[in-house]
Write a protein that holds these residues in place. Sequence first.
Motif, PDB file in Angstrom:
ATOM      1  N   PRO A   2     -25.773   5.165  -2.830  1.00  0.00           N
ATOM      2  CA  PRO A   2     -26.373   4.720  -1.573  1.00  0.00           C
ATOM      3  C   PRO A   2     -27.592   5.550  -1.230  1.00  0.00           C
ATOM      4  O   PRO A   2     -27.718   6.711  -1.618  1.00  0.00           O
ATOM      5  CB  PRO A   2     -25.243   4.943  -0.557  1.00  0.00           C
ATOM      6  N   ALA A   3     -28.520   4.899  -0.487  1.00  0.00           N
ATOM      7  CA  ALA A   3     -29.724   5.613  -0.077  1.00  0.00           C
ATOM      8  C   ALA A   3     -29.369   6.802   0.789  1.00  0.00           C
ATOM      9  O   ALA A   3     -28.499   6.708   1.662  1.00  0.00           O
ATOM     10  CB  ALA A   3     -30.652   4.660   0.688  1.00  0.00           C
ATOM     11  N   ARG A   4     -30.044   7.925   0.528  1.00  0.00           N
ATOM     12  CA  ARG A   4     -29.800   9.129   1.315  1.00  0.00           C
ATOM     13  C   ARG A   4     -30.362   8.962   2.708  1.00  0.00           C
ATOM     14  O   ARG A   4     -31.442   8.421   2.917  1.00  0.00           O
ATOM     15  CB  ARG A   4     -30.448  10.338   0.652  1.00  0.00           C
ATOM     16  N   GLN A   5     -29.638   9.450   3.718  1.00  0.00           N
ATOM     17  CA  GLN A   5     -30.115   9.426   5.087  1.00  0.00           C
ATOM     18  C   GLN A   5     -31.242  10.440   5.244  1.00  0.00           C
ATOM     19  O   GLN A   5     -31.172  11.557   4.740  1.00  0.00           O
ATOM     20  CB  GLN A   5     -28.967   9.777   6.032  1.00  0.00           C
ATOM     21  N   ALA A   6     -32.311  10.059   5.944  1.00  0.00           N
ATOM     22  CA  ALA A   6     -33.428  10.976   6.166  1.00  0.00           C
ATOM     23  C   ALA A   6     -32.975  12.150   7.009  1.00  0.00           C
ATOM     24  O   ALA A   6     -32.184  12.002   7.932  1.00  0.00           O
ATOM     25  CB  ALA A   6     -34.568  10.244   6.869  1.00  0.00           C
ATOM     26  N   VAL A   7     -33.481  13.322   6.662  1.00  0.00           N
ATOM     27  CA  VAL A   7     -33.150  14.526   7.418  1.00  0.00           C
ATOM     28  C   VAL A   7     -34.053  14.601   8.627  1.00  0.00           C
ATOM     29  O   VAL A   7     -35.270  14.720   8.505  1.00  0.00           O
ATOM     30  CB  VAL A   7     -33.312  15.792   6.552  1.00  0.00           C
ATOM     31  N   THR A   8     -33.489  14.513   9.814  1.00  0.00           N
ATOM     32  CA  THR A   8     -34.251  14.599  11.057  1.00  0.00           C
ATOM     33  C   THR A   8     -34.070  15.973  11.652  1.00  0.00           C
ATOM     34  O   THR A   8     -33.261  16.775  11.200  1.00  0.00           O
ATOM     35  CB  THR A   8     -33.744  13.553  12.053  1.00  0.00           C
ATOM     36  N   GLY A   9     -34.835  16.253  12.724  1.00  0.00           N
ATOM     37  CA  GLY A   9     -34.679  17.536  13.396  1.00  0.00           C
ATOM     38  C   GLY A   9     -33.268  17.746  13.894  1.00  0.00           C
ATOM     39  O   GLY A   9     -32.738  18.847  13.863  1.00  0.00           O
ATOM     40  N   ARG A  10     -32.618  16.675  14.306  1.00  0.00           N
ATOM     41  CA  ARG A  10     -31.260  16.793  14.827  1.00  0.00           C
ATOM     42  C   ARG A  10     -30.269  17.070  13.699  1.00  0.00           C
ATOM     43  O   ARG A  10     -29.410  17.923  13.824  1.00  0.00           O
ATOM     44  CB  ARG A  10     -30.889  15.496  15.541  1.00  0.00           C
ATOM     45  N   SER A  11     -30.421  16.345  12.599  1.00  0.00           N
ATOM     46  CA  SER A  11     -29.413  16.443  11.540  1.00  0.00           C
ATOM     47  C   SER A  11     -29.600  17.644  10.629  1.00  0.00           C
ATOM     48  O   SER A  11     -28.918  17.762   9.639  1.00  0.00           O
ATOM     49  CB  SER A  11     -29.402  15.156  10.703  1.00  0.00           C
ATOM     50  N   GLN A  12     -30.535  18.522  10.948  1.00  0.00           N
ATOM     51  CA  GLN A  12     -30.655  19.739  10.167  1.00  0.00           C
ATOM     52  C   GLN A  12     -29.547  20.734  10.510  1.00  0.00           C
ATOM     53  O   GLN A  12     -29.358  21.708   9.791  1.00  0.00           O
ATOM     54  CB  GLN A  12     -32.033  20.376  10.391  1.00  0.00           C
ATOM     55  N   GLU A  13     -28.825  20.513  11.603  1.00  0.00           N
ATOM     56  CA  GLU A  13     -27.659  21.331  11.896  1.00  0.00           C
ATOM     57  C   GLU A  13     -26.582  20.945  10.888  1.00  0.00           C
ATOM     58  O   GLU A  13     -26.204  19.777  10.795  1.00  0.00           O
ATOM     59  CB  GLU A  13     -27.155  21.089  13.314  1.00  0.00           C
ATOM     60  N   PRO A  14     -26.051  21.893  10.118  1.00  0.00           N
ATOM     61  CA  PRO A  14     -25.171  21.553   8.983  1.00  0.00           C
ATOM     62  C   PRO A  14     -23.960  20.700   9.358  1.00  0.00           C
ATOM     63  O   PRO A  14     -23.658  19.729   8.647  1.00  0.00           O
ATOM     64  CB  PRO A  14     -24.748  22.929   8.463  1.00  0.00           C
ATOM     65  N   ARG A  15     -23.281  21.042  10.431  1.00  0.00           N
ATOM     66  CA  ARG A  15     -22.069  20.281  10.760  1.00  0.00           C
ATOM     67  C   ARG A  15     -22.419  18.856  11.163  1.00  0.00           C
ATOM     68  O   ARG A  15     -21.774  17.906  10.739  1.00  0.00           O
ATOM     69  CB  ARG A  15     -21.299  20.996  11.873  1.00  0.00           C
ATOM     70  N   ARG A  16     -23.463  18.713  11.964  1.00  0.00           N
ATOM     71  CA  ARG A  16     -23.859  17.378  12.393  1.00  0.00           C
ATOM     72  C   ARG A  16     -24.387  16.571  11.212  1.00  0.00           C
ATOM     73  O   ARG A  16     -24.166  15.369  11.110  1.00  0.00           O
ATOM     74  CB  ARG A  16     -24.908  17.478  13.503  1.00  0.00           C
ATOM     75  N   ARG A  17     -25.116  17.237  10.333  1.00  0.00           N
ATOM     76  CA  ARG A  17     -25.623  16.552   9.138  1.00  0.00           C
ATOM     77  C   ARG A  17     -24.469  16.009   8.311  1.00  0.00           C
ATOM     78  O   ARG A  17     -24.520  14.882   7.789  1.00  0.00           O
ATOM     79  CB  ARG A  17     -26.450  17.542   8.301  1.00  0.00           C
ATOM     80  N   PHE A  18     -23.411  16.794   8.179  1.00  0.00           N
ATOM     81  CA  PHE A  18     -22.234  16.372   7.414  1.00  0.00           C
ATOM     82  C   PHE A  18     -21.581  15.141   8.057  1.00  0.00           C
ATOM     83  O   PHE A  18     -21.274  14.163   7.371  1.00  0.00           O
ATOM     84  CB  PHE A  18     -21.244  17.530   7.341  1.00  0.00           C
ATOM     85  N   THR A  19     -21.381  15.178   9.378  1.00  0.00           N
ATOM     86  CA  THR A  19     -20.716  14.051  10.043  1.00  0.00           C
ATOM     87  C   THR A  19     -21.580  12.794  10.000  1.00  0.00           C
ATOM     88  O   THR A  19     -21.067  11.685   9.835  1.00  0.00           O
ATOM     89  CB  THR A  19     -20.385  14.409  11.507  1.00  0.00           C
ATOM     90  N   GLU A  20     -22.906  12.956  10.127  1.00  0.00           N
ATOM     91  CA  GLU A  20     -23.798  11.799  10.049  1.00  0.00           C
ATOM     92  C   GLU A  20     -23.739  11.145   8.671  1.00  0.00           C
ATOM     93  O   GLU A  20     -23.747   9.918   8.546  1.00  0.00           O
ATOM     94  CB  GLU A  20     -25.231  12.220  10.364  1.00  0.00           C
TER      95      GLU A  20
END
Length: 280
Positions: A2-20
């Motif tokens: 699957p296409a990777r989700q773009a890394v945004t300023g918000r999702s650079q937080e590791p835990r939130r990035r994982f859940t997203e």
Amino acid sequence: MPARQAVTGRSQEPRRRFTEELRSLRTERGESLRKLGDALGWDASLFGKMEKGETLGGPEVVEALDQHYGTPGLLLTLWELALGDPTQFREQYRRYMTLEAEAVSLWHFAVSVLPGLLQTEGYAREVLTVGGATGADLTQQIEARIGRREVLDGDNPPQFRTILSETVLRTPLRDAVAWREQLEHLAAVAERPNVVLQVLPNGSGLHGLVSTDVMFLRLTDGRTVAYTENAYRGELVEEYGHVEPLQRAYDSMRDLALPPAESRKFIGQILEEVPCDPLT
């Protein structure tokens, strides 16, 4: 893949990035939580909690998700980063402090260190110094910790019960004067009508909270939340299904503790062992 989700300023937080990433991969497949649970053999509620950030799950389930989605190593790497995310601890602790100030009653168990609500300045200084705080940061942390005592000092303070492992009282400060002041403060607080203090003797044996400091808060809406902590991180537990086993363990352990009157005598005995003049 699957296409990777773009890394945004918000999702650079590791835990939130994982859940997203978890949520994105599942929704792109059009799978429900129930279907995902059936496919991998875990309860669907686990994946729901992981996507909300309530739990990170274990390495086995994350590896299974990587295999299921065809993302070899991606989710496991994000999971490892999320485990070490310091922002999550700070966010949970800030929320806990807000809830503590609003609680109508509190009950607590200490494994090896007194709770912040009962610490004197000297005790807080030594504990925080051992934890690595220095300079202005140390001063700010001491002031913040001492300020927490206002929770029990107000005009209409909440009911507070604390059970202290004997280890807490058998672990003195290096500064004998500060240790005496702490014990004297503890003895005085134990006499307050809104405070119940008990000591759990070391001879009581193993119990369900043997390695877990925990504070329970009864909130104005009737809910109970818990905050578990060790020397390196803490976790705010709000879901009833996770709080209830902690409460059962607390109740069982409380039955092993000394009654309040005997506990006050125990503190008095410890206090008698501390020399009035540290030079002697």
